[in-house]
Design an enzyme around this catalytic site. Structure first.
Site, PDB file in Angstrom:
ATOM      1  N   ASP A 187      13.190  16.273  17.437  1.00  0.00           N
ATOM      2  CA  ASP A 187      14.422  16.564  17.184  1.00  0.00           C
ATOM      3  C   ASP A 187      15.111  15.719  16.328  1.00  0.00           C
ATOM      4  O   ASP A 187      15.089  14.393  16.362  1.00  0.00           O
ATOM      5  CB  ASP A 187      15.210  16.928  18.406  1.00  0.00           C
ATOM      6  CG  ASP A 187      16.242  17.749  18.345  1.00  0.00           C
ATOM      7  OD1 ASP A 187      16.723  18.318  17.240  1.00  0.00           O
ATOM      8  OD2 ASP A 187      17.255  17.695  19.424  1.00  0.00           O
TER       9      ASP A 187
ATOM     10  N   ASN B 184      13.479  29.528  16.527  1.00  0.00           N
ATOM     11  CA  ASN B 184      13.787  28.809  15.341  1.00  0.00           C
ATOM     12  C   ASN B 184      13.737  29.796  14.244  1.00  0.00           C
ATOM     13  O   ASN B 184      14.290  29.528  13.036  1.00  0.00           O
ATOM     14  CB  ASN B 184      12.710  27.821  15.166  1.00  0.00           C
ATOM     15  CG  ASN B 184      12.928  26.621  15.862  1.00  0.00           C
ATOM     16  OD1 ASN B 184      12.157  25.741  16.036  1.00  0.00           O
ATOM     17  ND2 ASN B 184      14.205  26.091  15.987  1.00  0.00           N
TER      18      ASN B 184
HETATM   19  C1  FPP Z   1      13.873  19.967  15.076  1.00  0.00           C
HETATM   20  O1  FPP Z   1      15.156  19.349  14.314  1.00  0.00           O
HETATM   21  C2  FPP Z   1      12.922  20.205  14.318  1.00  0.00           C
HETATM   22  C3  FPP Z   1      12.445  21.300  14.078  1.00  0.00           C
HETATM   23  C4  FPP Z   1      12.870  22.831  14.814  1.00  0.00           C
HETATM   24  C5  FPP Z   1      11.225  21.438  13.244  1.00  0.00           C
HETATM   25  C6  FPP Z   1      10.203  20.345  13.355  1.00  0.00           C
HETATM   26  C7  FPP Z   1       9.184  20.620  12.234  1.00  0.00           C
HETATM   27  C8  FPP Z   1       8.486  19.509  11.709  1.00  0.00           C
HETATM   28  C9  FPP Z   1       8.623  18.216  11.895  1.00  0.00           C
HETATM   29  C10 FPP Z   1       7.635  19.902  10.599  1.00  0.00           C
HETATM   30  C11 FPP Z   1       6.474  20.548  11.163  1.00  0.00           C
HETATM   31  C12 FPP Z   1       5.018  20.053  10.700  1.00  0.00           C
HETATM   32  C13 FPP Z   1       4.120  19.709  11.124  1.00  0.00           C
HETATM   33  C14 FPP Z   1       2.694  19.771  10.269  1.00  0.00           C
HETATM   34  C15 FPP Z   1       4.018  19.242  12.433  1.00  0.00           C
HETATM   35  P1  FPP Z   1      16.466  19.935  13.918  1.00  0.00           P
HETATM   36  O2  FPP Z   1      16.222  20.574  12.658  1.00  0.00           O
HETATM   37  O3  FPP Z   1      16.834  20.787  14.960  1.00  0.00           O
HETATM   38  O4  FPP Z   1      17.369  18.749  13.615  1.00  0.00           O
HETATM   39  P2  FPP Z   1      18.789  18.740  14.324  1.00  0.00           P
HETATM   40  O5  FPP Z   1      19.061  18.821  15.567  1.00  0.00           O
HETATM   41  O6  FPP Z   1      19.364  17.265  13.647  1.00  0.00           O
HETATM   42  O7  FPP Z   1      19.481  19.876  13.444  1.00  0.00           O
END
Ligand code: FPP
Length: 241
Positions: free
Chosen positions: A22, A70
Site C-alpha cells: 500500500d 480495485n
Molecule cells: C496499493 O497502493 C497498491 C495496489 C492496489 C496495487 C499494487 C500493485 C503493484 C505493486 C503492482 C503489482 C505487480 C506485481 C507484478 C506484483 P495504492 O494505489 O492504494 O496507494 P495509495 O493508498 O497511496 O493510493
C-alpha cells in the site's frame, strides 16, 4: 542487491507472511507523477522482498496485488497494473532461477486470456520448488472466497451428501484458494493504514499485525528484516493462556 545485506539472526520466523502493498499512489503523488509510476516502483520492492523472504527462510509469502474492489479505479490505472502483471510474469524467470515457487490466488475468470495463460505456465514451471512459495493475490477478495466455499457446501447439503449440523470450519478451509497452504501468521501493511481490506480474512484469524508509515515503494529489505525480527518478540496464544 538484497544478497549484500547480511541475514539477521532470527529466533522465530513466521511460516506464512502476508503483505498488503500500500502507498504506491501516494508515493507517486508526492513526486508529482501519475499513480501508475508508484505501482511500477512498487514492483521493485515486491521483487526485493520476495528474494529476502527466501533468504530469511520464510516458507510462504502472499502479496495482495489486486483486490476484487480495485476494478473501481480509473481504467488507465487498472490497465497499467494489468500490464505490470504481464510484464513481470515474462520476467519471472528470475524467481525460477532462484528456485522460488510462484502461485496465484483470486478469481481468474475476469483476467485476460493471455495473463491467465502466463499465470498457469509460471505455476507449472515452478511447482517443484519447495523452500519458498510466493503467492500473488490477483482479483482476490476474502469475502468472495468464503462465499464461494459456502456455495459449494450448500450444494452438498442440497444433494443430501451432508447435514447442516455436520458443517465444520475445516470444510470451509478446504474450499479456499489456500486449501493446501498454512494460515497466515503475520500481516505487514505499510503506508500508515491500519485495516485488513478483505485480505485473507479467514486465514488470518490468529495472525499478528505489523504496521508502518513507510510507503510501499520506499519499504526496504532492512525494513522487512525489522518487521520479521519483531515477530519473534510476539507471544502467540491462539486463544489459550
Ligand atoms: C496499493 O497502493 C497498491 C495496489 C492496489 C496495487 C499494487 C500493485 C503493484 C505493486 C503492482 C503489482 C505487480 C506485481 C507484478 C506484483 P495504492 O494505489 O492504494 O496507494 P495509495 O493508498 O497511496 O493510493
Amino acid at each position: 542487491m538484497a544478497k549484500d545485506i547480511a541475514v539477521p539472526e532470527l529466533s522465530c520466523v513466521p511460516v506464512h507472511v502476508g503483505v498488503i502493498m500500500d502507498g504506491n499512489g501516494r508515493w507517486a503523488k508526492k513526486r508529482g507523477l501519475p499513480r501508475k509510476f508508484g505501482h511500477k516502483e512498487g514492483v521493485k520492492t515486491f521483487r526485493a522482498i520476495t528474494r529476502r523472504a527466501k533468504q530469511l527462510g520464510i516458507k510462504y509469502i502472499t502479496f495482495y496485488a489486486f483486490s476484487t474492489e480495485n476494478w473501481k479505479r480509473p481504467k488507465d490505472e487498472v490497465d497499467a497494473i494489468m500490464k505490470l502483471f504481464e510484464k513481470n510474469l515474462d520476467e519471472v524467470k528470475d524467481f525460477i532461477d532462484e528456485e522460488i515457487r510462484v502461485r496465484f490466488i483470486g478469481d481468474r475468470s475476469a483476467l485476460s486470456e493471455s495473463l491467465r495463460e502466463k499465470m498457469q505456465n509460471t505455476e507449472k514451471s515452478s511447482e517443484h520448488f519447495t523452500d519458498t512459495t510466493m503467492i500473488l493475490a490477483i482479483n482476490y477478495g476474502g469475502r468472495d472466497e468464503i462465499c464461494h466455499a459456502v456455495k459449494e457446501i450448500a450444494q452438498s447439503v442440497k444433494k443430501g451428501e451432508l447435514e447442516p449440523s455436520d458443517i465444520t470450519p475445516e470444510m470451509i478451509t478446504e474450499r479456499l484458494y489456500t486449501q493446501d497452504i498454512p494460515p497466515v501468521d503475520y500481516i505487514i501493511r505499510p503506508s500508515g493504514e491500519m485495516r485488513i481490506s478483505n485480505f485473507m480474512i479467514w486465514q488470518s484469524a490468529y495472525a499478528e499485525y505489523y504496521f508502518t508509515d513507510i510507503l510501499w515503494p520506499d519499504f526496504t529489505v532492512t525494513d522487512f528484516d525489522k518487521a520479521i525480527i519483531e515477530f519473534g518478540d510476539r507471544s502467540r496464544r491462539f486463544g489459550g493462556v
